[in-house]
Design a protein around this motif. Sequence first.
Motif, PDB file in Angstrom:
ATOM      1  N   GLU A   1      -5.550   6.953  -2.435  1.00 28.81           N
ATOM      2  CA  GLU A   1      -5.766   5.934  -1.406  1.00 28.81           C
ATOM      3  C   GLU A   1      -6.478   4.707  -1.972  1.00 28.81           C
ATOM      4  O   GLU A   1      -6.120   3.564  -1.665  1.00 28.81           O
ATOM      5  CB  GLU A   1      -6.580   6.521  -0.243  1.00 28.81           C
ATOM      6  CG  GLU A   1      -5.884   7.632   0.527  1.00 28.81           C
ATOM      7  CD  GLU A   1      -4.666   7.158   1.290  1.00 28.81           C
ATOM      8  OE1 GLU A   1      -4.329   5.958   1.239  1.00 28.81           O
ATOM      9  OE2 GLU A   1      -4.021   8.009   1.944  1.00 28.81           O
ATOM     10  N   GLY A   2      -7.496   4.951  -2.808  1.00 26.74           N
ATOM     11  CA  GLY A   2      -8.224   3.828  -3.392  1.00 26.74           C
ATOM     12  C   GLY A   2      -7.349   3.012  -4.325  1.00 26.74           C
ATOM     13  O   GLY A   2      -7.411   1.773  -4.340  1.00 26.74           O
TER      14      GLY A   2
ATOM     15  N   SER B   1      -8.616  10.617  -2.628  1.00 28.17           N
ATOM     16  CA  SER B   1      -9.412   9.388  -2.712  1.00 28.17           C
ATOM     17  C   SER B   1      -8.884   8.496  -3.819  1.00 28.17           C
ATOM     18  O   SER B   1      -8.830   7.262  -3.671  1.00 28.17           O
ATOM     19  CB  SER B   1     -10.883   9.721  -2.942  1.00 28.17           C
ATOM     20  OG  SER B   1     -11.423  10.426  -1.850  1.00 28.17           O
TER      21      SER B   1
ATOM     22  N   ARG C   1     -10.363  -0.525  11.142  1.00 32.10           N
ATOM     23  CA  ARG C   1     -10.436   0.838  10.637  1.00 32.10           C
ATOM     24  C   ARG C   1     -11.650   1.597  11.162  1.00 32.10           C
ATOM     25  O   ARG C   1     -11.683   2.818  11.126  1.00 32.10           O
ATOM     26  CB  ARG C   1     -10.510   0.832   9.101  1.00 32.10           C
ATOM     27  CG  ARG C   1      -9.164   0.823   8.409  1.00 32.10           C
ATOM     28  CD  ARG C   1      -9.345   0.865   6.906  1.00 32.10           C
ATOM     29  NE  ARG C   1      -8.062   0.984   6.224  1.00 32.10           N
ATOM     30  CZ  ARG C   1      -7.916   0.888   4.908  1.00 32.10           C
ATOM     31  NH1 ARG C   1      -8.969   0.663   4.130  1.00 32.10           N
ATOM     32  NH2 ARG C   1      -6.727   1.018   4.365  1.00 32.10           N
TER      33      ARG C   1
ATOM     34  N   TYR D   1     -10.623   5.755   1.298  1.00 36.80           N
ATOM     35  CA  TYR D   1     -10.237   4.398   0.935  1.00 36.80           C
ATOM     36  C   TYR D   1     -11.381   3.704   0.198  1.00 36.80           C
ATOM     37  O   TYR D   1     -11.198   3.094  -0.860  1.00 36.80           O
ATOM     38  CB  TYR D   1      -9.894   3.586   2.192  1.00 36.80           C
ATOM     39  CG  TYR D   1      -8.614   3.976   2.878  1.00 36.80           C
ATOM     40  CD1 TYR D   1      -7.375   3.689   2.312  1.00 36.80           C
ATOM     41  CD2 TYR D   1      -8.632   4.603   4.120  1.00 36.80           C
ATOM     42  CE1 TYR D   1      -6.192   4.020   2.954  1.00 36.80           C
ATOM     43  CE2 TYR D   1      -7.459   4.938   4.773  1.00 36.80           C
ATOM     44  CZ  TYR D   1      -6.240   4.651   4.187  1.00 36.80           C
ATOM     45  OH  TYR D   1      -5.083   4.991   4.836  1.00 36.80           O
ATOM     46  N   ARG D   2     -12.575   3.785   0.764  1.00 37.65           N
ATOM     47  CA  ARG D   2     -13.728   3.074   0.221  1.00 37.65           C
ATOM     48  C   ARG D   2     -14.154   3.640  -1.128  1.00 37.65           C
ATOM     49  O   ARG D   2     -14.293   2.903  -2.109  1.00 37.65           O
ATOM     50  CB  ARG D   2     -14.893   3.164   1.213  1.00 37.65           C
ATOM     51  CG  ARG D   2     -16.140   2.399   0.773  1.00 37.65           C
ATOM     52  CD  ARG D   2     -17.303   2.679   1.719  1.00 37.65           C
ATOM     53  NE  ARG D   2     -17.711   4.085   1.680  1.00 37.65           N
ATOM     54  CZ  ARG D   2     -17.597   4.911   2.719  1.00 37.65           C
ATOM     55  NH1 ARG D   2     -17.085   4.504   3.865  1.00 37.65           N
ATOM     56  NH2 ARG D   2     -17.993   6.180   2.617  1.00 37.65           N
TER      57      ARG D   2
ATOM     58  N   ASP E   1      -5.168   0.831  -2.231  1.00 35.10           N
ATOM     59  CA  ASP E   1      -5.925  -0.291  -1.673  1.00 35.10           C
ATOM     60  C   ASP E   1      -6.169  -1.375  -2.712  1.00 35.10           C
ATOM     61  O   ASP E   1      -6.096  -2.572  -2.419  1.00 35.10           O
ATOM     62  CB  ASP E   1      -7.261   0.210  -1.110  1.00 35.10           C
ATOM     63  CG  ASP E   1      -7.240   0.305   0.411  1.00 35.10           C
ATOM     64  OD1 ASP E   1      -6.133   0.324   0.986  1.00 35.10           O
ATOM     65  OD2 ASP E   1      -8.316   0.362   1.032  1.00 35.10           O
TER      66      ASP E   1
ATOM     67  N   THR F   1     -10.067  -4.260   8.044  1.00 31.15           N
ATOM     68  CA  THR F   1     -11.219  -3.426   7.723  1.00 31.15           C
ATOM     69  C   THR F   1     -12.062  -3.169   8.962  1.00 31.15           C
ATOM     70  O   THR F   1     -12.541  -2.050   9.192  1.00 31.15           O
ATOM     71  CB  THR F   1     -12.072  -4.090   6.635  1.00 31.15           C
ATOM     72  OG1 THR F   1     -11.291  -4.231   5.447  1.00 31.15           O
ATOM     73  CG2 THR F   1     -13.302  -3.248   6.320  1.00 31.15           C
TER      74      THR F   1
ATOM     75  N   LYS G   1     -11.125  10.190   5.923  1.00 33.97           N
ATOM     76  CA  LYS G   1     -10.016   9.388   5.400  1.00 33.97           C
ATOM     77  C   LYS G   1     -10.491   7.975   5.100  1.00 33.97           C
ATOM     78  O   LYS G   1     -10.135   7.396   4.066  1.00 33.97           O
ATOM     79  CB  LYS G   1      -8.891   9.362   6.432  1.00 33.97           C
ATOM     80  CG  LYS G   1      -7.663   8.570   6.023  1.00 33.97           C
ATOM     81  CD  LYS G   1      -6.819   9.330   5.047  1.00 33.97           C
ATOM     82  CE  LYS G   1      -5.457   8.681   4.882  1.00 33.97           C
ATOM     83  NZ  LYS G   1      -4.598   9.402   3.923  1.00 33.97           N
TER      84      LYS G   1
ATOM     85  N   HIS H   1       0.828  -1.210   0.000  1.00 34.36           N
ATOM     86  CA  HIS H   1       0.000   0.000   0.000  1.00 34.36           C
ATOM     87  C   HIS H   1       0.862   1.259   0.000  1.00 34.36           C
ATOM     88  O   HIS H   1       0.666   2.157  -0.831  1.00 34.36           O
ATOM     89  CB  HIS H   1      -0.920   0.003   1.224  1.00 34.36           C
ATOM     90  CG  HIS H   1      -1.840   1.190   1.283  1.00 34.36           C
ATOM     91  ND1 HIS H   1      -3.152   1.128   0.895  1.00 34.36           N
ATOM     92  CD2 HIS H   1      -1.618   2.467   1.670  1.00 34.36           C
ATOM     93  CE1 HIS H   1      -3.708   2.323   1.040  1.00 34.36           C
ATOM     94  NE2 HIS H   1      -2.791   3.159   1.516  1.00 34.36           N
TER      95      HIS H   1
END
Length: 349
Positions: free
Chosen positions: A250-251, A247, A279, A302-303, A254, A276, A298, A171
């Motif tokens: 980070e995405g 986003s 988090r 990720y999502r 991931d 998960t 934050k 990551h």
Amino acid sequence: MTAPAAPLPPMIDWGLAVALGSRLAGDGPVVSRAEADEAVAELRAGAHRSTGLVREFTGLDAPDGTAPILVVDRPGWVQANAEGFAVATRPMIEKIAASKPPSGIGLKVGAKVTGAEVGGLLGFLAGKVLGQFDPFHEPHGRLLLVAPNIVHVERELDVDPHDFRLWVCLHEETHRVQFTAVPWMREHLFSEIRAISDTVEPASFLEGGLERITEAIKAGRNGGSIVEMFSTPEQLEVIDRVTGMMSLLEGHADVVMDDVGPTVIPSVAQIRKKFTKRRQGVGALDRVLRRLLGLEAKMAQYRDGAHFVRSVVDRVGMDEFNAVWAGPENLPSKADLSDPDGWVKRVLA
């Protein structure tokens, strides 16, 4: 050669911030010297191994010898982030100083107060962060891996430490590759920080900020972060753009760690399931602090970012998706995150 920056009034006591933040952060889990040496060596090796894995999966090729990889303890992370905050806040401090230069005892007291506030924030976060790409370090940024926190979490989750360390490295190394393979990204982030600073009106900054946070609470919007509560409409526009960019980053990271993971990390499914859940926060106070500091946002990055990346890649493939790195105009907006098809039509049509 770039000329050294002119000295500014010490509006934040960075020495106090580092000292307080380091003390609040603590040392982390108890480990033997041999265990510590093993973890540090394994994290360094995992980060270097991840470079090729990220390149093969994403098609992003980071030049060799850029953005060093550092394995740090909690005080080391505090020091690095204080240095980063000093760079990030410089445009705003310059504007405030040019408008009405503070001086005397008021300046000294204010610097201590803000230093203590920053130190408290860094101390809280220093026990949470596993790794981070620091884009503010010259000349190309640096990757920080926080060894005691990684060891703490792998023990807390009761997962295979070797698998977990490589999973974290995948990551974080993706972030290093993003900024070094896409060189305009770093300057674009700086330009957005300057854009926020340009909207600051020094004379009414504190008074207006207090009024806005009061209005936000009365309107029932106190579920947002402190940053959002204190932001003007102009600043929120920039924050929305930065949200889209962060986003994506980070995405994307991931997706890399989860899609590359099964090929090199046997227990990746178990790690993802447990991580998960973690988090979401471990208690009521922790969740409140996360929300106030913007860490809930934050988690959404990720999502939402991972959903955007997967949706676009599933539709057009990784090569076409990589048009996102061509320039700032191709970055997803905050609205694009929930409308990947709209981004495809706008950018790839």
